[in-house]
Enzyme design. Structure first.
Site, short mmCIF file in Angstrom:
data_model
loop_
_atom_site.label_atom_id
_atom_site.label_comp_id
_atom_site.label_asym_id
_atom_site.label_seq_id
_atom_site.Cartn_x
_atom_site.Cartn_y
_atom_site.Cartn_z
N HIS A 95 -26.65 -11.12 -72.90
CA HIS A 95 -25.32 -10.89 -72.33
C HIS A 95 -24.37 -11.99 -72.80
O HIS A 95 -24.78 -13.15 -72.97
CB HIS A 95 -25.41 -10.88 -70.79
CG HIS A 95 -24.14 -10.40 -70.17
ND1 HIS A 95 -23.05 -11.22 -69.98
CD2 HIS A 95 -23.76 -9.17 -69.75
CE1 HIS A 95 -22.07 -10.52 -69.45
NE2 HIS A 95 -22.48 -9.26 -69.30
N GLU A 165 -20.65 -4.45 -76.01
CA GLU A 165 -19.75 -5.08 -75.05
C GLU A 165 -18.80 -6.03 -75.76
O GLU A 165 -19.12 -7.22 -75.95
CB GLU A 165 -20.56 -5.87 -74.01
CG GLU A 165 -21.43 -5.02 -73.14
CD GLU A 165 -21.55 -5.63 -71.74
OE1 GLU A 165 -21.23 -4.93 -70.77
OE2 GLU A 165 -21.94 -6.80 -71.63
C1 PEP Z 1 -20.34 -7.13 -68.21
O1 PEP Z 1 -20.03 -8.32 -68.09
O2 PEP Z 1 -21.43 -6.77 -68.68
C2 PEP Z 1 -19.39 -6.12 -67.75
C3 PEP Z 1 -19.47 -4.90 -68.26
O3 PEP Z 1 -18.51 -6.54 -66.81
P1 PEP Z 1 -17.17 -5.81 -66.33
O4 PEP Z 1 -17.50 -4.36 -66.11
O5 PEP Z 1 -16.83 -6.51 -65.06
O6 PEP Z 1 -16.19 -6.01 -67.43
#
Ligand code: PEP
Length: 255
Positions: A95, A165
């Site tokens: 992450h 992400e």
């Molecule tokens: C994350 O940090 O993996 C994430 C998806 O957070 P958020 O949905 O709060 O952006």
């Protein structure tokens, strides 16, 4: 075909186990009729053992990290075997918040290998910090994939869930921006191409790639449909059972 998957990452929330129980039970009740979507909650380590006693076939448990060693002198660490033996079946690895604390692709690679050996499904987070005009972010994503997957067989790669992400779209990033479904679709296609070169066209075609970054009930459908992802990784919106369930229902209706 694997099911679509909605994963809630609670990060370091909530501050009491009692509250965690209450959230989890609420979600478990809401998902009883969900059939086509796999739902996973990743709470802090400390709550896993207790929540594993109330998990259901519709609501699975994941951890937010695991260590690469089995047992031994690793103060403060938790192994993949320990997680599996406590009823955990998924683990988020790499992450961006852990990468920001110094986690490298090399370390993530060791963790992926150990989690696969233990029988966990690794949810491997991939994503650039920013979108530069020279498009270097494609190289960053490529090297994260290549380095994290070094020495991992095709079969094993097919068991991984990849979470795209982009760090610049995560809710806690300063001056964050919204990613669009077309940003996501383009990157998912690119990731499948890289995965095809590393493994095989068939593995790359079938492997699950999900999106994460400030997803809510407002844009979940757009990401699932137009972003062409196999699910969503949800941070902030997973901290409220009803908001989280809205996203699950959207996924269930669209698959
Ligand atoms: C994350 O940090 O993996 C994430 C998806 O957070 P958020 O949905 O709060 O952006």
């Amino acid at each position: 075909m694997s099911k679509k998957v909605i994963i809630g990452n609670w990060k370091m929330n909530p501050s009491t186990s009692k509250e965690g129980d209450a959230w989890f039970k609420k979600i478990a009740k809401l998902v009883v009729k969900i059939k086509k979507t796999e739902v996973v909650i990743c709470p802090p380590f400390l709550y896993l053992e207790k929540l594993s006693k109330i998990r259901t076939s519709k609501l699975k448990l994941g951890a937010q990290d695991s260590f690469w060693g089995d047992v031994g002198p690793f103060t403060g660490e938790i192994s993949s075997d320990m997680l599996y033996n406590s009823g955990v079946r998924f683990v988020i690895l790499g992450h961006s918040e852990r990468r920001a604390l110094g986690e490298t692709n090399e370390l993530i690679n060791k963790k992926i290998k150990s989690s696969l050996t233990s029988g966990l499904v690794p949810v491997v987070c991939i994503g650039e910090k920013e979108r530069d005009v020279e498009h270097n972010y494609f190289d960053i994503v490529k090297s994260q994939l290549v380095d994290c997957l070094k020495g991992i067989s095709r079969d094993s790669i097919s068991r991984i869930i990849f979470a795209y992400e982009p760090v610049w779209s995560i809710s806690t990033t300063e001056n964050r921006r919204d990613a669009t479904s077309s940003d996501t679709r383009e990157m998912v296609m690119f990731m499948r191409k890289v995965l095809s070169d590393i493994s095989s066209p068939q593995v790359a075609h079938n492997v699950r790639i999900i999106y994460g970054g400030s997803v809510s009930g407002r844009d979940a459908e757009d990401f699932l449909k137009n972003g062409q992802v196999d699910g969503l990784l949800v941070g902030k919106a997973s901290l409220e059972p009803k908001r989280f369930f809205e996203i699950i229902e959207i996924c269930e209706a669209k698959v």
